[in-house]
Design a protein around this motif. Structure first.
Motif, mmCIF file in Angstrom:
data_model
loop_
_atom_site.group_PDB
_atom_site.id
_atom_site.type_symbol
_atom_site.label_atom_id
_atom_site.label_comp_id
_atom_site.label_asym_id
_atom_site.label_seq_id
_atom_site.Cartn_x
_atom_site.Cartn_y
_atom_site.Cartn_z
ATOM 1 N N GLU A 137 0.741 -1.082 0.031
ATOM 2 C CA GLU A 137 -0.060 -0.105 -0.145
ATOM 3 C C GLU A 137 0.826 1.272 -0.007
ATOM 4 O OE1 GLU A 137 -2.208 -0.770 3.694
ATOM 5 O OE2 GLU A 137 -0.622 0.230 4.859
ATOM 6 N N GLN A 138 0.227 2.354 -0.333
ATOM 7 C CA GLN A 138 0.977 3.435 -0.327
ATOM 8 C C GLN A 138 1.196 3.861 0.976
ATOM 9 O OE1 GLN A 138 0.326 6.790 -3.186
ATOM 10 N NE2 GLN A 138 -1.048 5.327 -4.288
ATOM 11 N N ILE A 139 2.041 4.963 1.526
ATOM 12 C CA ILE A 139 2.349 5.245 2.768
ATOM 13 C C ILE A 139 1.258 5.577 3.489
ATOM 14 C CG2 ILE A 139 3.716 6.772 4.319
ATOM 15 C CD1 ILE A 139 5.150 4.273 3.596
ATOM 16 N N ASP A 140 0.234 6.428 2.793
ATOM 17 C CA ASP A 140 -1.085 6.919 3.576
ATOM 18 C C ASP A 140 -2.100 5.866 3.594
ATOM 19 O OD1 ASP A 140 -1.935 6.570 0.766
ATOM 20 O OD2 ASP A 140 -2.300 8.676 0.688
ATOM 21 N N GLY A 141 -1.822 4.860 3.096
ATOM 22 C CA GLY A 141 -2.785 3.416 3.036
ATOM 23 C C GLY A 141 -3.528 3.286 1.980
#
Length: 258
Positions: free
Chosen positions: A232-236
């Motif tokens: 996932e991207q760091i922001d979820g």
């Protein structure tokens, strides 16, 4: 979208292609090879080029209708049509590890369909390890102990085993991402092996807080998905492929604890 049976057949062929490419890499590894710089100042060796030539030629013969995106041979601006399936190839991920002769470099090939990796093979030829994964079928490692299925693990009570890059990294950014999480151990590794360690249940998360390209991680991502994990991207938010420049946002590769 290919059927499970079609992916299984491609998996068998791809194992042979990647194994032969790994042999090319090791033949160069055994020599006093020369290192040159690409236009972006990143290092490249004869091993990168020989493995790329072999993989691209064999993929074209195997699936002549499927577009190939390779780190070493795809020219700027060349890309698959929107929604089209394509191969992602990194013939030698971890060139710095190859140059430093620490064995932590890999050969990587993945098939992307609908923005996600559905088949991938990662070989660490100097370590004698081959990871692979097929959507809907599972993930495996082939090493000195033989071929066996691998799965991501639930986070141990002692806390997360975090794997981080050996050659690239921002310690402060990593600390910020892990803040509030219980961490038992921090391990360093090179190349796409980090994602495979999560897939094999040998680690729990690999946060990547620096620049990567799609071909760097797609094969490992396929193995991880097949083993029960995700990226996932760091922001979820969701992580997808076929981005305009093939550059990745910062991401985290999680096992079952993410």
């Amino acid at each position: 979208m290919r059927t499970t049976a079609e992916l299984k057949a491609l998996h068998t062929e791809l194992l042979g292609i990647v194994r032969d490419a790994g042999q090319c890499v090791m033949e160069v590894y055994a020599t006093d090879f020369e290192v040159t710089d690409k236009s972006d100042s990143s290092p490249v060796t004869l091993a990168d080029r020989k493995a790329d030539d072999l993989i691209v030629a064999r993929l074209k013969a195997l699936t002549p209708d499927v577009f190939i995106v390779s780190e070493e041979s795809t020219e700027a601006g060349q890309r698959p049509a929107d929604g089209e399936a394509f191969w992602l190839v990194d013939p030698l991920d971890g060139t710095k590890e190859f140059i430093n002769r620490n064995g932590e470099f890999t050969v990587n090939v993945a098939l992307i369909e609908n923005g996600q990796p559905v088949l991938g093979v990662v070989q660490a030829p100097a370590q004698g390890r081959m990871f692979s994964g097929v959507a809907g079928l599972g993930a495996w490692v082939d090493d000195a102990a033989g071929v066996r299925e691998i799965r991501c693990r639930a986070t141990p009570e002692a806390g997360l085993t975090v794997v981080a890059s050996r050659s690239h990294g921002d310690a402060s950014a990593l600390d910020a991402y892990l803040a509030g999480r219980k961490v038992a151990e921090l391990r360093n590794a090179g190349s796409s092996l980090k994602i495979c360690l999560v897939a094999a249940g040998e680690a729990d998360v690999y946060p990547r807080l620096g620049r990567t390209m799609e071909w760097d991680i797609a094969a490992g991502h396929a193995v991880l998905i097949a083993a029960g994990g995700h990226i996932e991207q760091i922001d979820g938010s969701a992580f997808t492929y076929s981005k305009p420049d093939f550059a990745n946002p910062h991401f985290a590769a999680w096992g079952l604890g993410g």
